[in-house]
Write a protein that holds these residues in place. Structure first.
Motif, PDB file in Angstrom:
ATOM      1  N   TRP A 332       6.455   2.276 -12.319  1.00 19.32           N
ATOM      2  CA  TRP A 332       6.752   3.139 -11.398  1.00 19.32           C
ATOM      3  C   TRP A 332       6.385   4.320 -12.130  1.00 19.32           C
ATOM      4  CZ3 TRP A 332       9.933   1.364 -15.022  1.00 19.32           C
ATOM      5  CH2 TRP A 332      10.573   2.161 -15.773  1.00 19.32           C
ATOM      6  N   SER A 333       6.142   5.560 -11.209  1.00 17.80           N
ATOM      7  CA  SER A 333       5.823   6.843 -11.798  1.00 17.80           C
ATOM      8  C   SER A 333       6.574   7.765 -11.063  1.00 17.80           C
ATOM      9  CB  SER A 333       4.282   6.888 -11.968  1.00 17.80           C
ATOM     10  OG  SER A 333       3.827   8.437 -12.257  1.00 17.80           O
ATOM     11  N   ASP A 334       7.069   8.772 -11.303  1.00 23.80           N
ATOM     12  CA  ASP A 334       7.753  10.001 -10.609  1.00 23.80           C
ATOM     13  C   ASP A 334       6.897  11.226 -10.908  1.00 23.80           C
ATOM     14  OD1 ASP A 334       9.972   8.496  -9.715  1.00 23.80           O
ATOM     15  OD2 ASP A 334      10.655   8.636 -11.727  1.00 23.80           O
ATOM     16  N   GLN A 335       6.607  12.071  -9.700  1.00 24.36           N
ATOM     17  CA  GLN A 335       5.725  13.143  -9.923  1.00 24.36           C
ATOM     18  C   GLN A 335       6.545  13.833  -8.643  1.00 24.36           C
ATOM     19  OE1 GLN A 335       1.575  12.456 -10.356  1.00 24.36           O
ATOM     20  NE2 GLN A 335       1.825  10.368 -11.156  1.00 24.36           N
ATOM     21  N   VAL A 338       7.743  12.454  -5.477  1.00 21.59           N
ATOM     22  CA  VAL A 338       6.983  11.292  -5.103  1.00 21.59           C
ATOM     23  C   VAL A 338       7.108  10.406  -6.134  1.00 21.59           C
ATOM     24  CG1 VAL A 338       4.635  10.380  -4.710  1.00 21.59           C
ATOM     25  CG2 VAL A 338       5.012  12.667  -3.989  1.00 21.59           C
ATOM     26  N   LYS A 339       7.716   9.172  -5.466  1.00 20.51           N
ATOM     27  CA  LYS A 339       8.096   7.975  -6.564  1.00 20.51           C
ATOM     28  C   LYS A 339       7.052   6.904  -6.071  1.00 20.51           C
ATOM     29  CE  LYS A 339      11.802   6.320  -7.853  1.00 20.51           C
ATOM     30  NZ  LYS A 339      11.441   6.221  -9.522  1.00 20.51           N
ATOM     31  N   LEU A 340       6.180   6.713  -6.940  1.00 15.16           N
ATOM     32  CA  LEU A 340       5.316   5.364  -6.814  1.00 15.16           C
ATOM     33  C   LEU A 340       5.774   4.227  -7.431  1.00 15.16           C
ATOM     34  CD1 LEU A 340       2.184   4.185  -6.176  1.00 15.16           C
ATOM     35  CD2 LEU A 340       1.834   5.128  -8.495  1.00 15.16           C
ATOM     36  N   PHE A 364       3.722   6.214   2.138  1.00 14.51           N
ATOM     37  CA  PHE A 364       2.805   5.042   2.623  1.00 14.51           C
ATOM     38  C   PHE A 364       2.780   4.144   1.417  1.00 14.51           C
ATOM     39  CE2 PHE A 364       0.423   7.643  -0.277  1.00 14.51           C
ATOM     40  CZ  PHE A 364      -0.488   6.809  -0.870  1.00 14.51           C
ATOM     41  N   THR A 365       2.064   2.729   2.262  1.00 12.30           N
ATOM     42  CA  THR A 365       2.036   1.663   1.218  1.00 12.30           C
ATOM     43  C   THR A 365       0.650   0.989   1.335  1.00 12.30           C
ATOM     44  OG1 THR A 365       4.232   0.657   1.542  1.00 12.30           O
ATOM     45  CG2 THR A 365       2.722  -0.749   0.932  1.00 12.30           C
ATOM     46  N   VAL A 366       0.143   0.847   0.052  1.00  7.63           N
ATOM     47  CA  VAL A 366      -1.281   0.112   0.050  1.00  7.63           C
ATOM     48  C   VAL A 366      -1.199  -1.193  -0.412  1.00  7.63           C
ATOM     49  CG1 VAL A 366      -3.377   0.213  -1.207  1.00  7.63           C
ATOM     50  CG2 VAL A 366      -2.285   2.414  -0.295  1.00  7.63           C
ATOM     51  N   PHE A 367      -1.767  -2.266   0.111  1.00  9.22           N
ATOM     52  CA  PHE A 367      -1.807  -3.613  -0.210  1.00  9.22           C
ATOM     53  C   PHE A 367      -3.177  -3.869  -0.790  1.00  9.22           C
ATOM     54  CE2 PHE A 367       1.702  -3.722   2.854  1.00  9.22           C
ATOM     55  CZ  PHE A 367       2.698  -4.233   2.174  1.00  9.22           C
ATOM     56  N   TYR A 368      -3.494  -4.691  -1.808  1.00  8.38           N
ATOM     57  CA  TYR A 368      -4.358  -5.307  -2.249  1.00  8.38           C
ATOM     58  C   TYR A 368      -4.560  -6.701  -2.198  1.00  8.38           C
ATOM     59  CZ  TYR A 368      -4.330  -0.728  -4.773  1.00  8.38           C
ATOM     60  OH  TYR A 368      -4.168   0.548  -4.954  1.00  8.38           O
ATOM     61  N   VAL A 379       3.219   1.245  -3.669  1.00  6.82           N
ATOM     62  CA  VAL A 379       4.271   1.710  -2.558  1.00  6.82           C
ATOM     63  C   VAL A 379       4.581   2.977  -3.045  1.00  6.82           C
ATOM     64  CG1 VAL A 379       6.465   1.406  -1.181  1.00  6.82           C
ATOM     65  CG2 VAL A 379       5.222  -0.446  -2.133  1.00  6.82           C
ATOM     66  N   VAL A 380       4.476   4.144  -2.014  1.00  2.00           N
ATOM     67  CA  VAL A 380       4.959   5.663  -2.188  1.00  2.00           C
ATOM     68  C   VAL A 380       5.981   6.023  -1.357  1.00  2.00           C
ATOM     69  CG1 VAL A 380       4.217   8.055  -2.014  1.00  2.00           C
ATOM     70  CG2 VAL A 380       2.626   6.130  -2.808  1.00  2.00           C
ATOM     71  N   ASN A 381       7.056   6.449  -2.004  1.00  4.38           N
ATOM     72  CA  ASN A 381       8.373   6.854  -1.429  1.00  4.38           C
ATOM     73  C   ASN A 381       8.864   5.886  -0.143  1.00  4.38           C
ATOM     74  OD1 ASN A 381       8.780   9.000  -2.928  1.00  4.38           O
ATOM     75  ND2 ASN A 381       7.609  10.494  -1.488  1.00  4.38           N
ATOM     76  N   CYS A 382       8.811   4.585  -0.531  1.00  5.70           N
ATOM     77  CA  CYS A 382       9.413   3.597   0.439  1.00  5.70           C
ATOM     78  C   CYS A 382       9.876   2.558  -0.123  1.00  5.70           C
ATOM     79  CB  CYS A 382       8.148   3.111   1.530  1.00  5.70           C
ATOM     80  SG  CYS A 382       8.704   2.341   2.865  1.00  5.70           S
ATOM     81  N   PRO A 383      11.074   2.689  -0.730  1.00  9.06           N
ATOM     82  CA  PRO A 383      11.641   1.508  -1.558  1.00  9.06           C
ATOM     83  C   PRO A 383      11.747   0.223  -0.668  1.00  9.06           C
ATOM     84  CG  PRO A 383      13.517   3.321  -1.244  1.00  9.06           C
ATOM     85  CD  PRO A 383      12.113   3.870  -0.728  1.00  9.06           C
ATOM     86  N   ARG A 384      11.929   0.190   0.489  1.00 10.66           N
ATOM     87  CA  ARG A 384      12.424  -1.097   1.342  1.00 10.66           C
ATOM     88  C   ARG A 384      11.007  -1.668   1.340  1.00 10.66           C
ATOM     89  NH1 ARG A 384      15.733   0.858   6.846  1.00 10.66           N
ATOM     90  NH2 ARG A 384      17.624   1.336   5.754  1.00 10.66           N
ATOM     91  N   ASP A 385      10.014  -1.033   1.504  1.00 15.46           N
ATOM     92  CA  ASP A 385       8.717  -1.786   1.479  1.00 15.46           C
ATOM     93  C   ASP A 385       8.623  -2.434   0.273  1.00 15.46           C
ATOM     94  OD1 ASP A 385       8.028  -1.041   4.194  1.00 15.46           O
ATOM     95  OD2 ASP A 385       6.256  -0.156   3.828  1.00 15.46           O
TER      96      ASP A 385
END
Length: 419
Positions: A332-335, A338-340, A364-368, A379-385
């Motif tokens: 994780w990263s906090d800036q 914004v929590k990633l 938003f969320t990015v899947f690879y 996952v950015v700012n979406c803990p449920r995702d």
């Protein structure tokens, strides 16, 4: 790698007082080890968490006490001997001793190397001697840096990775003028997709940070008092600097292991049980490379979850209840606001799917995907995702790109219905 099942020894010595070492000691006691247990820690502080250093501790919202992994009194309560300010200089595998500076040798029955890593320094004249050029690895680094965090001071951050961007965020909130220099074409290029890099470049620019990519540093300007007064770029431009922060990666501390004849390759090589080729020596945390089920070969991870998981694996081996390391890595990263949260390893992906918009807003969320399987997610700012993404990655779920992208359907439905 070792194939022999090692026998439990009475005296377990842990070299390293960071997250991995402290967690391993606690896990050993929890698993029932009642023998002698010694932690040899080079720093003079009790084991503390490092991720908050570039965030809450740098900003002043957390104290040293807040960072302790466990209250100092816990070590005595659990009969854990911890020797602070102790530097281990060598391992004698034949006699089973570790040598320490200006103190008697320490015997061991089993040895755990949790030596961590050190910040990579800038290979330029003056970088290591200037008192206002900083790397970030320990409390002392942040304490020295924080004294120079004054409003309107010019901060140049060299390196657009997580640490550099986290420092930039704290500095802007404190009123400093911040420039981030990244040699790669985009920030976070080594760890994430272009869409995430673009998002963070946008966020920092909106906050007033001057983000420069594809930008190489050629020198430091050192003033008469030995302080850096400027940073020179490869194209000849000079940037004024009241302080400089260098965040260009970590070097694993493998020298002890290598000098003792253990296999080293950008980390101490261990098997899935954290064992080295010596059945009496294990290694855990940032200093190790271990088998990677997801991509094959070996990998080295620099994260708290990895340190904790390997500590628990080592404790299980040492108490004769071995289990293999099989955790899915996350970080994780906090800036700013914004929590990633990222899970899995995106290396080798062949498709990127974005759920939401990275161009506007801050969620938003990015899947690879690789061969149709979900291998990683940012996952950015979406803990449920993020909770769902962890399960999808662990299962290597096969979900269609359209379903992952569709925000009208809760992501958790993908766990039930699959493709």
């Amino acid at each position: 790698m070792a194939q022999e099942q090692p026998l439990i020894g009475d005296h377990v010595v842990i070299v390293g007082g960071g997250q991995a070492g402290a967690e391993c000691a606690a896990a050993l006691r929890m698993a029932g080890h009642r023998g002698r247990l010694t932690i040899l820690a080079e720093e003079t502080s009790y084991p503390y968490a490092r991720p908050p250093l570039s965030k809450a501790y740098l900003s002043g919202t957390a104290t040293v006490d807040d960072l302790y992994i466990r209250p100092p009194a816990t070590y005595a309560q659990q009969d854990l001997e911890i020797r602070l300010g102790t530097r281990v200089t060598a391992i004698d595998r034949e006699s089973r001793y570790v040598r320490v500076d200006a103190r008697p040798d320490v015997p061991y029955d089993r040895l755990v190397l949790a030596t961590g890593g050190r910040a990579r320094t800038l290979p330029l004249p003056g970088a290591e001697s200037a008192p206002n050029v900083h790397t970030l690895r320990g409390l002392a680094d942040i304490d020295a840096m924080r004294e120079q965090f004054t409003p309107d001071a010019n901060l140049v951050v060299i390196g657009g990775g997580y640490v550099g961007l986290e420092v930039a965020a704290v500095a802007r909130k404190a009123g400093l003028q911040v420039t981030v220099l990244e040699a790669a074409p985009r920030v976070l290029a080594r760890v994430t997709a272009a869409v995430v890099s673009g998002f963070y470049e946008r966020v920092h620019t909106e906050q007033g940070v001057d983000v420069r990519t594809g930008c190489s540093v050629s020198g430091l300007e050192i003033g008469p008092e030995g302080r850096a007064t400027g940073v020179t770029l490869a194209d000849g431009e000079r940037l004024a600097a009241d302080l400089v922060v260098v965040g260009i990666g970590l070097i694993p501390n493998t020298e002890l292991a290598e000098e003792a004849g253990l296999a080293v390759d950008d980390g101490i090589l261990v098997d899935e049980y954290c064992r080295t080729a010596d059945p009496r020596i294990l290694a855990i945390g940032d200093c190790t490379r271990h088998p990677c089920d997801q991509h094959g070969g070996f990998r080295r991870l620099e994260s708290v979850p990895n340190a904790i998981e390997q500590a628990q694996v080592a404790a299980a081996v040492l108490t004769e209840a071995p289990r293999a390391y099989d955790a899915v890595p996350w970080f994780w990263s906090d800036q700013y606001d914004v929590k990633l949260q990222t899970v899995g390893l995106s290396a080798g992906h062949d498709e990127v799917v974005v759920r939401g918009s990275a161009d506007t807003g801050r969620s938003f969320t990015v899947f690879y995907l690789k061969d149709g399987e979900v291998r990683a997610a940012d996952v950015v700012n979406c803990p449920r995702d993020f909770m769902v993404a962890k399960k999808l990655v662990a299962a290597r779920a096969r979900i269609s790109s359209d379903r992952l992208r569709d925000q009208s359907t809760p992501l958790k439905q993908c766990l039930v219905s699959g493709v």
